[in-house]
Design an enzyme around this catalytic site. Structure first.
Site, mmCIF file in Angstrom:
data_model
loop_
_atom_site.group_PDB
_atom_site.id
_atom_site.type_symbol
_atom_site.label_atom_id
_atom_site.label_comp_id
_atom_site.label_asym_id
_atom_site.label_seq_id
_atom_site.Cartn_x
_atom_site.Cartn_y
_atom_site.Cartn_z
ATOM 1 N N ASP A 1 72.531 -26.434 5.509
ATOM 2 C CA ASP A 1 71.981 -27.067 6.938
ATOM 3 C C ASP A 1 70.677 -26.987 7.096
ATOM 4 O OD1 ASP A 1 71.443 -24.577 7.343
ATOM 5 O OD2 ASP A 1 73.473 -24.313 8.858
ATOM 6 N N SER B 1 79.997 -26.595 0.013
ATOM 7 C CA SER B 1 80.741 -26.425 1.100
ATOM 8 C C SER B 1 81.779 -25.238 1.432
ATOM 9 C CB SER B 1 81.347 -27.729 1.435
ATOM 10 O OG SER B 1 80.435 -28.640 1.748
ATOM 11 N N SER C 1 86.033 -22.973 4.317
ATOM 12 C CA SER C 1 84.753 -23.728 3.889
ATOM 13 C C SER C 1 83.565 -23.508 4.917
ATOM 14 C CB SER C 1 85.059 -25.389 3.827
ATOM 15 O OG SER C 1 85.367 -25.977 5.052
ATOM 16 N N TYR C 2 82.444 -24.044 4.637
ATOM 17 C CA TYR C 2 81.248 -23.810 5.289
ATOM 18 C C TYR C 2 81.757 -24.333 7.000
ATOM 19 C CZ TYR C 2 76.210 -23.513 6.516
ATOM 20 O OH TYR C 2 75.152 -23.290 7.289
ATOM 21 N N PRO C 3 81.406 -23.306 7.801
ATOM 22 C CA PRO C 3 82.008 -23.530 9.254
ATOM 23 C C PRO C 3 80.798 -24.275 10.281
ATOM 24 C CG PRO C 3 81.056 -21.218 9.148
ATOM 25 C CD PRO C 3 80.745 -21.850 7.527
#
Length: 861
Positions: free
Chosen positions: A119, A153, A335-337
């Protein structure tokens, strides 16, 4: 052979990635900072043999701060912070020595692969790592790529190996957008916060907040809560009337009918309708309908929806929910939150995560049936271009996760299964009746196929009484018709879930920062969280928002921050210039700040109504050294002493209790000393209110007590009560607490280490003599004769707390139960011996008695 350094965002993440890439054949060791491990293995990189070193940081390596004097509130006009004040990048956590650690591990490496979170914040950390590592890496040949970015991810074998196979480069534009946000928030937030904190805390004593903070995102967030509060306060209930009819289906069954007019607000008209219908004996069926309807399965899960449900259904605050989700991610369960996307790409393997749940005791049957019959493609949602929706990546049980982590994981998993399930189908029936001239309706629902509600039962279509089979023209007997009097009700206070929705709608914060802003307004005592996780503004929060509206509504409205967020996104996309956006935004807020300062009287008028002036607050406690009159102790945050005669206010240490210290006075200024304590399990020390606010010696910092004062002869000072260098933090000194008897304690004057010693001793004094082995001050102890640990009838003993075998058995080292952050300063006091006072010229510096220290540290709990 090339050496490749790989860096992840957290130690647990580094270990998981290294285990996957090395297939378990790796060696691990602790790094020099003791927090981050280094995992080493051999493999191939770009088709050539390579040695890999996988390690991590702990979040941001650097933080932005002002230089020098601009960090001192009393010496700088807040207006200077907008443009004149220079900033610098400092280590986010100096105790971790992260820059030095990265340089040690990066020295001699040929390439670096960045495994930071995918991110904007992760991109920013990439460049923080590169700034530290690139200068010490081997020089690259012309045109050779040495910096690589892995994008992933989830922490699964498939995703990690795929990321390693398609390495890219870090995104400088996204990193710049984070730099811009950090600088804007620092300059704008600090300027407004410093001004209004000093202004209002200097006038009012019961604000009950240690900081009157302002934030470009925080303040509009508070504004939403106060706006709902104002609607509640201004609400005036209105009386209305509803006509209710009941008809008999048979002897044992009746139906309640809803009035088609719903309600009327005039009593006489309502009575007229009642008179027109109450004498009727039959209700005639005018129309019937039966229609099959569908309740759609949910969209794929993104961060905002997860936070909403965590608050409204699971009772978890947004920040706690986010922290829990991040732990589940680093452990490989989800997975990526952090994602804004609610749409799965066509290439996403939906069956893979579903197969992981095929043997779960709670939903195995549902999953197996879906796999056998074929999954339903998820609804098309919003593709933000970041990460796939939040997805469970491996199966877990309640026993495995426990507590709130399990509840959040269960919801995420059920939500995912629901997205690939079928819609819920039900039959909706309705019958329209006429009683006299008025029409009434009755509706009912019957489930045809539960679909996704089987896995999300709380979304089920509510069971309703089945309707009788009727045809147009049929009649039913009227049991009664009556008039109900009701009142309109005000809206309730915003829930966290509703606030998150408003923040997302108006572009306040990001999916990552929304929990932080909500937590901030709670921590500042601007709102309190009530039952149902509803946010009720405090008097302080209400007055601040009303004051902003009175002076400049744009400071609290979401419009201006939303516009800034759009500009920051343009920087991230490479469509806006970093410097231009930064300069323009700071110029706008600088003008607003000057107008706010000039108009502060408008907010002050509101403060006067809600809060008490300093002179009328608090209780007399200790005497002022200037006028010798009693100063009042103001216990509400921030706790302080106020002398109304001199009109002076003295800040005290926070998060503890304050009481008078034996009516003793400071030898420098004649102020009576007070005693600060963090409780019976913590530490305590005396302090002079004047010295604490106006340090008399160069090596003293503002806000310190007598345990850091270097006065050479004062009986309460570090010079007289200091024993030796702290065994843990290396920047503090263990100081005897003279008030702790008979359960004697020595405590570090910087960190929260406390050593309990010599219980039931009559007296403990710090000797003028020092230990020959370690240079620590010796202690003179008079033991209780009945409980003396000394051989024979001995009750007196002098020795070193580090080296003396008698004393080593009587010392227990613990962390204090509570400690204010000011006791954890990173700086090392110079010119001090291991024991006390200043080191004589030419005398060697303190040496750490490693063998003796370990004996004391063996008691560490």
């Amino acid at each position: 052979m090339k050496t490749v350094l790989m860096v992840a965002e957290k130690p647990s993440l580094a270990q998981s990635i290294a285990r996957i890439l090395s297939r378990g054949s790796m060696s691990s060791r602790k790094g020099l900072n003791g927090t981050c491990s280094v995992h080493e293995y051999s493999g191939a990189f770009e088709g050539q043999p390579a040695r890999f070193k996988m390690t991590s940081v702990c979040g941001h390596v650097m933080t932005l701060d002002f230089l020098g004097k601009y960090n001192k509130w009393d010496k700088v006009d807040p207006a200077e912070l907008f443009s004149q004040a220079p900033t610098e990048k400092k280590e986010a956590n100096p105790k971790l020595n992260m820059v030095k650690f990265l340089q040690v591990e990066g020295r001699g490496c040929d390439c670096i692969v960045l495994w930071l979170d995918c991110d904007k914040e992760g991109e920013n950390i990439c460049f923080e790592v590169l700034d530290a590592v690139l200068p010490v890496m081997n020089q690259a040949r012309s045109g050779e790529q040495t910096v690589f970015r892995a994008r992933f991810s989830s922490i699964t074998d498939t995703d990690i190996c795929a990321a390693m196979a398609r390495l890219g480069e870090p995104d400088h534009n996204e990193a710049l957008s984070v730099d811009a946000r950090q600088e804007l928030d620092l300059r704008i937030g600090c300027a407004f916060t410093r001004f209004q904190t000093k202004y209002f805390q200097g006038k009012y004593g019961n604000l009950d907040s240690s900081l009157i903070s302002f934030g470009p995102c925080q303040t509009p967030t508070l504004g939403f809560c106060v706006e709902r509060h104002d609607k509640i306060q201004s609400f005036k209930p209105e009386t209305y009337w509803v006509l209710q009819a009941k008809v008999d289906v048979d002897k044992d069954r009746s139906l309640l009918l809803d009035w088609d007019r719903v309600r009327v607000f005039d009593r006489e008209i309502a009575q007229m309708f009642l008179n027109m219908t109450k004498l009727e004996k039959e209700a005639q069926v005018e129309a019937t309908s039966r229609k099959e309807k569908a309740k759609q399965r949910p969209l794929a899960l993104n961060t905002v929806e997860m936070l909403r449900v965590a608050s409204s259904a699971l009772g978890m605050g947004p920040q706690h929910a986010m922290q829990t989700a991040e732990r589940l991610y680093t452990q490989g369960y989800i997975s990526y939150p952090r994602t804004e996307t609610t749409h799965y790409p066509e290439s996403f393997d939906l069956k893979g995560p579903l197969r992981q749940q095929a043997n779960h005791p709670y939903w195995a049957d549902t999953v197996k049936r879906l796999l056998a019959e074929g999954i339903n493609r998820p609804r098309k949602g919003h593709d933000a271009g970041d990460h796939p929706p939040i997805t469970p990546m491996k199966s877990a049980t309640e026993a495995e996760l426990g507590g709130e982590a399990w509840r959040l994981y269960e919801y995420i998993t059920r939500h995912f299964i629901a997205t690939v399930s079928h819609d819920c189908r039900y039959l909706q029936s309705s019958v329209s009746f006429r009683i006299g001239p008025e029409r009434f309706t009755c509706t009912g629902k019957a489930v045809i196929s539960p679909g996704f509600t089987e896995i999300m039962p709380w979304q089920s279509v509510p069971l309703e009484e089945s309707l009788p089979t009727c045809q147009k023209g049929d009649t039913l007997a009227v049991a009664e018709v009556k008039l109900l009097e009701k009142q309109t009700s005000p809206p309730d206070y915003l829930t966290e879930a509703e606030l998150i929705t408003l923040m997302e709608k108006h572009g306040i914060g990001t999916d990552a920062s929304i929990p932080v802003h909500i937590n901030n307004i709670c921590q500042r005592n601007y709102v309190i969280v009530e039952s149902g996780r509803r946010l009720k503004p405090t008097n302080l929060g209400i007055v601040l928002v009303h004051g902003y509206y009175k002076i400049d509504a744009e400071l609290v409205l979401p419009t201006i921050r939303s516009a800034v967020e759009k500009q920051l996104n343009l920087i991230a996309q490479g469509r806006a210039d970093f410097r231009q956006v930064l300069g323009h935004t700071l110029d706008v807020f600088k003008r607003k700040f000057h107008y706010f300062v000039d108009s502060i009287a408008g907010m002050d008028e509101l403060m006067e109504v809600s809060f008490s002036p300093l002179a009328a607050t608090g209780k007399p406690l200790s005497r002022c050294g200037k006028c010798h009159r009693f100063m009042k102790y103001i216990q509400a945050k921030p706790s302080r002493l106020h002398c109304s005669h001199c009109d002076e206010t003295y800040t005290l240490p926070q998060n503890g209790t304050i009481k008078l210290y034996k009516e003793l006075r400071c030898p420098l200024d004649d102020f009576e000393l007070v005693l600060w304590s963090s409780g019976s399990r913590g530490k305590s020390y005396p302090l002079c209110p004047y010295c604490s606010n106006h340090p008399p010696f160069r090596d003293m910092k503002k806000g310190t007590g007598c345990n850091e004062c270097t006065h050479p002869s004062c009986q309460h000072s570090l010079s007289m009560l200091g024993i030796g260098q702290c065994v843990e933090c290396e920047s503090g000194v263990l100081v005897l607490d003279p008030t702790s008897g008979p359960k004697w304690r020595v405590a570090c004057n910087r960190c929260n280490v406390v050593a309990r010693c010599f219980e039931n001793a009559h007296r403990v004094r710090v000797s003028a003599e020092t230990c020959a082995a370690c240079e620590a001050a010796l202690l003179d102890v008079d033991f209780n004769k009945a409980k003396s640990p000394l051989p024979g009838d001995g009750t007196q003993h002098t020795g070193c707390v580090f080296c003396d075998p008698v004393f080593q058995e009587l010392v227990e080292l613990k962390h204090a139960a509570s400690c204010h952050p000011m006791h954890r300063g990173p700086g090392r006091r110079q010119g001090r011996g291991r024991g006390r006072g200043r080191r004589p010229a030419g005398k060697p510096g303190p040496r750490r008695p490693k063998d003796k220290m370990s004996a004391l540290a063996a008691y560490f709990v």
